[in-house]
Design an enzyme around this catalytic site. Structure first.
Site: not given
Length: 420
Positions: A17, A35, A40, A85, A120, A260, A326
């Site tokens: 995102v 980050d 990364r 989240t 979210t 999600c 994930r």
């Protein structure tokens, strides 16, 4: 406020995102991407995005500055939080990352700053959880010294059509002025496709129901797939016929994972239960989808008809053509097959070997061999289209086609099939 006219922006969290968002906003604003993962940041600054959301050319062309230096966040006007989240092992909301991100914002935000959350959450988290964390870390007062905003992320990993600069963004602010500022900023990157929600809780709620709705629809299709299997019908044949109706909702059966759809309904159900309401439909859909891995493994085991089989599973990511592992439910199939006594090898050229080992404790093979009793098509990566599956099997071997990868394809004599 004057500082909102041409603000400096810090995007916190550079995953699926945050990275595309930072690159898009940097076309018009001074943007810092932050980050905590130093590896990364090194990869991104070297032109490599392991999520494949940005090409090396797009990364190198981006004006966004990328860092893991907390000190670099000081002095920015707007902070956009895009951290994950997830849920706990008990399927309870895990706000650890978003709390830590809010604390990070609190150490850097100044008077007049805006903290925007894209993660979210259930309604109320931004104002009732994140706001107080920022207050405690900053010594400032929410709604007076600094302000809160919310703009739910709508990134679909691997989707090169519905990118962050082409979709409608929902925005909400603690005040009308904050909402208007966010509408202008986000609108600069997506042609002003903006919906201003009346308040932050409404915006939070809009996001959490988007994925809960998809989850429920997929649960329905998974349930009818199991019903039709008992009737000797292919759910794919049934869906082919049904989708000819103009208003039929075209959902497909399978495993429901990811960060999600397999997670967000638990945020909504948690909030409902806190209010004393039992969300039957939402939790029923979750129960069906969470059970699919074990159900599919049981069907494959029965179709094999032998014990201690050698099985190849194709795909470990949570969806096709992305490297994201994930909350992948493929692991549920693998573990259930192993409990039945089978030996399972996993091949997925898109997944990261080290990350998969760390996340699930399983090893990926470099390439398929042969002599398998079964090949399980778990994830329909495009790279699997050219695999000659029948050559990987022993005579009389089984192709377990969870996602209809080889539906209608002639696999040759002596190959058995199982599919929903």
């Amino acid at each position: 406020m004057d500082r909102w006219k041409n603000p400096t922006i810090a995007v916190i969290g550079l995953g699926y995102v945050g990275l595309p968002l930072a690159a898009a906003l940097a076309r018009d604003f001074d943007v810092l991407g932050f980050d905590i993962d130093a590896t990364r940041i090194r990869e991104l600054n070297a032109g490599h995005d392991r999520t494949n959301e940005l090409t090396p050319d797009a990364l190198n062309a981006s004006k966004a500055r990328l860092t893991d230096d907390l000190g670099a966040l000081q002095g920015h006007d707007i902070f956009i939080v895009t951290v994950p989240t997830p849920v706990s092992e008990d399927n309870e909301p895990d706000l650890t990352a978003v709390r830590k991100a809010a604390e990070t914002v609190g150490t850097a935000i100044g008077k007049g700053g805006i903290a925007v959350f894209e993660s979210t959450v259930y309604p109320g988290v931004t104002e009732d959880v994140c706001g107080p964390v920022i207050e405690a870390a900053s010594g400032l007062k929410s709604g007076t010294d600094f302000f809160l905003g919310y703009s739910p992320e709508r990134i679909n990993p691997g989707d090169k059509v519905h990118t962050v600069d082409k979709i409608t963004k929902v925005v909400a602010g603690q005040t009308p002025e904050v909402a208007a500022t966010l509408a202008r900023i986000y609108g600069s990157m997506n042609g002003n496709r903006i919906h201003i929600a009346p308040d932050i809780k409404t915006a939070e709620a809009s996001k959490v129901i988007e994925n809960a709705q998809r989850d429920i629809n997929i649960a329905f299709v998974n349930e009818i797939a199991l019903i039709f299997e008992r009737m000797g019908l292919s759910v794919y044949d049934v869906l082919d016929a049904a989708r000819t109706k103009w208003n039929f909702l075209d959902f497909k059966p399978g495993l429901v994972g990811g960060h999600c759809i397999g997670v967000d309904p638990y945020y909504l159900s948690h909030a409902a239960q806190q209010m004393g309401y039992d969300p039957d439909v939402i939790l029923s859909g979750r129960r069906i989808n969470d059970a699919m891995g074990a159900v599919l493994a049981e069907r494959i085991h029965k179709s094999l008809g032998i014990d201690a089989a050698k099985i190849l599973v194709l795909g470990i990511t949570f969806k096709e053509n992305v490297p994201d592992i994930r909350n992948s439910k493929v692991i549920d199939v693998i573990r259930a097959l192993e409990l039945f006594g089978h030996s399972v090898s996993i091949y997925d050229p898109l997944a990261d070997v080290a990350e998969t080992k760390h996340e699930y404790g399983v090893d990926l093979i470099d390439s398929p061999a042969n002599g398998y009793h079964a090949v399980v098509g778990a994830v329909p990566h495009a790279v699997f289209d050219e695999l000659k599956v029948s050559e990987l099997l022993v005579p009389g071997g089984l192709v377990a086609d969870i996602k209809g990868i080889w539906r209608g394809m002639d696999l040759g004599d002596g190959v058995r099939r199982w599919s929903l």
